[in-house]
Design a protein around this motif. Structure first.
Motif, PDB file in Angstrom:
ATOM      1  N   VAL A   1       0.853  -1.194   0.000  1.00  0.00           N
ATOM      2  CA  VAL A   1       0.000   0.000   0.000  1.00  0.00           C
ATOM      3  C   VAL A   1       0.885   1.239   0.000  1.00  0.00           C
ATOM      4  N   ASP A   2       0.619   2.156  -0.939  1.00  0.00           N
ATOM      5  CA  ASP A   2       1.494   3.320  -1.119  1.00  0.00           C
ATOM      6  C   ASP A   2       0.940   4.545  -0.394  1.00  0.00           C
ATOM      7  N   ILE A   3       1.704   5.615  -0.452  1.00  0.00           N
ATOM      8  CA  ILE A   3       1.421   6.839   0.280  1.00  0.00           C
ATOM      9  C   ILE A   3       0.103   7.484  -0.135  1.00  0.00           C
ATOM     10  N   ASP A   4      -0.313   7.270  -1.396  1.00  0.00           N
ATOM     11  CA  ASP A   4      -1.530   7.924  -1.878  1.00  0.00           C
ATOM     12  C   ASP A   4      -2.768   7.485  -1.100  1.00  0.00           C
ATOM     13  N   VAL A   5      -2.774   6.252  -0.596  1.00  0.00           N
ATOM     14  CA  VAL A   5      -3.926   5.761   0.171  1.00  0.00           C
ATOM     15  C   VAL A   5      -4.065   6.533   1.482  1.00  0.00           C
ATOM     16  N   LEU A   6      -2.956   6.727   2.176  1.00  0.00           N
ATOM     17  CA  LEU A   6      -2.988   7.472   3.431  1.00  0.00           C
ATOM     18  C   LEU A   6      -3.300   8.943   3.178  1.00  0.00           C
ATOM     19  N   GLU A   7      -2.741   9.511   2.122  1.00  0.00           N
ATOM     20  CA  GLU A   7      -3.007  10.925   1.808  1.00  0.00           C
ATOM     21  C   GLU A   7      -4.480  11.133   1.448  1.00  0.00           C
ATOM     22  N   LYS A   8      -5.039  10.206   0.685  1.00  0.00           N
ATOM     23  CA  LYS A   8      -6.455  10.325   0.310  1.00  0.00           C
ATOM     24  C   LYS A   8      -7.358  10.204   1.532  1.00  0.00           C
ATOM     25  N   LEU A   9      -7.017   9.294   2.449  1.00  0.00           N
ATOM     26  CA  LEU A   9      -7.792   9.150   3.680  1.00  0.00           C
ATOM     27  C   LEU A   9      -7.697  10.422   4.514  1.00  0.00           C
ATOM     28  N   GLN A  10      -6.523  11.019   4.542  1.00  0.00           N
ATOM     29  CA  GLN A  10      -6.331  12.271   5.288  1.00  0.00           C
ATOM     30  C   GLN A  10      -7.211  13.378   4.697  1.00  0.00           C
ATOM     31  N   GLU A  11      -7.245  13.470   3.377  1.00  0.00           N
ATOM     32  CA  GLU A  11      -8.076  14.485   2.730  1.00  0.00           C
ATOM     33  C   GLU A  11      -9.555  14.246   2.999  1.00  0.00           C
ATOM     34  N   ARG A  12      -9.984  12.997   2.911  1.00  0.00           N
ATOM     35  CA  ARG A  12     -11.402  12.701   3.116  1.00  0.00           C
ATOM     36  C   ARG A  12     -11.828  12.936   4.555  1.00  0.00           C
ATOM     37  N   SER A  13     -10.928  12.752   5.487  1.00  0.00           N
ATOM     38  CA  SER A  13     -11.273  13.023   6.894  1.00  0.00           C
ATOM     39  C   SER A  13     -11.586  14.493   7.120  1.00  0.00           C
ATOM     40  N   LYS A  14     -11.073  15.368   6.228  1.00  0.00           N
ATOM     41  CA  LYS A  14     -11.306  16.810   6.368  1.00  0.00           C
ATOM     42  C   LYS A  14     -12.698  17.224   5.926  1.00  0.00           C
ATOM     43  N   ILE A  15     -13.448  16.277   5.331  1.00  0.00           N
ATOM     44  CA  ILE A  15     -14.870  16.551   5.034  1.00  0.00           C
ATOM     45  C   ILE A  15     -15.603  16.885   6.320  1.00  0.00           C
ATOM     46  N   PHE A  16     -15.118  16.304   7.426  1.00  0.00           N
ATOM     47  CA  PHE A  16     -15.738  16.490   8.738  1.00  0.00           C
ATOM     48  C   PHE A  16     -14.840  17.400   9.582  1.00  0.00           C
ATOM     49  N   SER A  17     -15.440  18.157  10.456  1.00  0.00           N
ATOM     50  CA  SER A  17     -14.672  19.154  11.223  1.00  0.00           C
ATOM     51  C   SER A  17     -14.317  18.642  12.614  1.00  0.00           C
ATOM     52  N   PHE A  18     -13.465  17.611  12.662  1.00  0.00           N
ATOM     53  CA  PHE A  18     -12.996  17.092  13.947  1.00  0.00           C
ATOM     54  C   PHE A  18     -11.606  17.654  14.246  1.00  0.00           C
ATOM     55  N   ASP A  19     -11.395  18.003  15.511  1.00  0.00           N
ATOM     56  CA  ASP A  19     -10.085  18.522  15.911  1.00  0.00           C
ATOM     57  C   ASP A  19      -9.039  17.414  15.952  1.00  0.00           C
ATOM     58  N   ASN A  20      -9.448  16.228  16.431  1.00  0.00           N
ATOM     59  CA  ASN A  20      -8.534  15.094  16.561  1.00  0.00           C
ATOM     60  C   ASN A  20      -9.001  13.960  15.653  1.00  0.00           C
ATOM     61  N   THR A  21      -8.184  13.579  14.713  1.00  0.00           N
ATOM     62  CA  THR A  21      -8.538  12.477  13.824  1.00  0.00           C
ATOM     63  C   THR A  21      -7.471  11.399  13.882  1.00  0.00           C
TER      64      THR A  21
END
Length: 463
Positions: free
Chosen positions: A408-428
């Motif tokens: 699994v490459d870096i793009d999977v983690l980066e995409k998950l990080q971006e999608r988590s920003k759809i929601f406004s949580f302080d701690n993810t």
């Protein structure tokens, strides 16, 4: 050999040792191991076991009478009690001086043959519960009947039970204990094929490969598993043809109500009623995007892995299988196993996270977990998140699950990080689960944030 069910056995043993009247309801879908659990529990105990038949009242009363007389006299008798009240009252009286377990297995069959049975049991429980040492167990495979006619508020027996067990299929961790000779990936694939249903698990031999097991079971027209989904539907429903069409549609990618309705050629109102019954049977589940209860976005998925696998691969190859072409069929379906295992791996990852939560190994807590899908306002595209769980308005967990042989490459983690920003949580907290491994770039990114977790399947199995 009896495996698992420690929690359920402990529950039953605690009730048994109370030495006072106990009334336990055990229910769950067919083949899940209810009878095996009960027989393991009553082994070595004073017990009267009676299996109800889908027959008339005379036949069921005769069989119950025989079970009672065998217990009393240790011999078979042709005597039959005048009615269920007399037979059951005799058991309550026998239990006034010693602990006795009375099991009525497949209770719905008996209760349907005698409409007054529930009221009779209610009367006898109220009359004898303070003076009796009876442990009464009612067991049934018809979950809707047990929930509506035994457990529900309006049911005659409501308020009398002292315990209940809804027996579920084995988890992946429990499943693994049944296959000690398999490598971990083979255990996962076997779980994807069989699910956690004990009766199906017994059909595989872990001294044989997955390929060999498939050829002697699901790809063999003479095996018990070959037509099991169809046979189970015929046992449970009156119109198996439409149910079969709905399950086929879901197994082949139709998940929304409109898609299912179009595939089977029936209106959504009819499909809704049939889907409700399939949900009650534990064969289908209804899902909403995590945190969104709107029916507008609801989708349907198959709950049971055996049904998922069977409907995905068997019907379209049934002619070849009937002609003895198991080798050819296996070669055709094997290339799709990784794709098929994607959703299975998601479920294994969810179970792992629950296990870690209960063990106190997570940095956050949550009360529910699910998938999320919807519009990403940043990209204006429909996006999905494999797993999401929320602790509170500040903290949440997001996870991606990859069942692939490639690292699994870096793009999977980066995409998950971006999608988590759809929601406004302080701690993810971001979790990525991989079948095999991670690239060095992915590992490097994960190292910069303690909230990023990379977990391989091998690690999951070991923990």
């Amino acid at each position: 050999m009896f495996i698992g069910r420690e929690r359920e056995l402990n529950t039953l043993e605690k009730l048994y040792t109370s030495d006072k009247f106990e009334f336990v309801v055990i229910y769950g879908r067919r083949r899940v191991g209810k009878t095996a659990l009960i027989k393991e529990f009553i082994s070595g105990k004073d017990a009267i076991y009676f299996m109800g038949l889908e027959s008339n009242v005379q036949q069921n009363l005769a069989n119950l009478s025989k079970s009672i007389y065998v217990y009393e006299q240790n011999s078979i008798s042709d005597l039959v009690f005048a009615n269920f009240q007399n037979a059951l009252e005799q058991v309550f009286l026998l239990a006034q001086t010693k602990r006795i377990v009375l099991v009525i297995d497949e209770y719905p069959y008996v209760a349907r043959s005698d409409k007054s049975l529930a009221s009779t049991l209610q009367m006898l429980i109220d009359k004898y519960k303070d003076a009796s040492k009876l442990m009464l167990i009612l067991c049934g495979s018809s979950m809707s009947y047990m929930e509506d006619e035994v457990l529900a508020y309006k049911a005659p027996l409501y308020g009398r039970r002292t315990g209940q067990i809804k027996l579920l299929p084995f988890s992946f961790r429990e499943f693994c204990a049944c296959f000690p000779n398999y490598k971990n990936e083979d255990k996962a694939l076997a779980y994807g094929i069989l699910g956690g249903t004990p009766q199906y698990i017994l059909q595989f031999d872990d001294k044989l490969s997955i390929e060999e097991n498939l050829k002697r079971t699901l790809l063999n027209p003479d095996s018990m598993l070959y037509e099991e989904p169809l046979n189970l539907l015929k046992q449970e429903v009156r119109e198996p043809v439409l149910y079969n069409a709905i399950i086929t549609a879901i197994a082949n990618g139709a998940s929304r109500m409109t898609d299912i309705s179009a595939r089977v050629g029936e209106g959504t109102s009819i499909c809704t009623a049939y889907l409700k019954n399939l949900i009650d049977l534990g064969l289908v589940r209804k899902e909403n995007p995590y945190g969104d209860a709107s029916n507008r976005k609801a989708i349907y998925a198959l709950e049971d892995n055996t049904f998922r696998f069977w409907y995905r691969f068997i019907p379209q190859h049934s002619s070849l299988i009937a002609m003895g072409g198991a080798d050819i069929v296996y070669k055709r379906i094997e290339p799709y196993f990784n794709e098929y295992m994607g959703k299975v791996f998601e479920e294994i990852c969810k179970q792992y996270l629950w296990q870690q939560l209960l063990s106190g190994n997570l940095s956050l807590t949550f009360g529910s977990m699910g998938n999320w899908w919807g519009n990403n306002p940043r990209t204006r595209k429909q996006e999905e998140i494999d797993i999401m769980a929320v602790e509170d308005k500040h903290t949440a967990l997001f996870a991606e699950c990859k069942w692939t042989n490639e690292a699994v490459d870096i793009d999977v983690l980066e995409k998950l990080q971006e999608r988590s920003k759809i929601f406004s949580f302080d701690n993810t907290y971001l979790y990525v689960f991989a079948k095999k491994s991670f690239t060095s770039r992915c590992k490097s990114l994960a190292q910069v944030n303690e909230h990023f977790k990379l977990i391989t399947f091998e690690q999951m199995v070991k923990e």
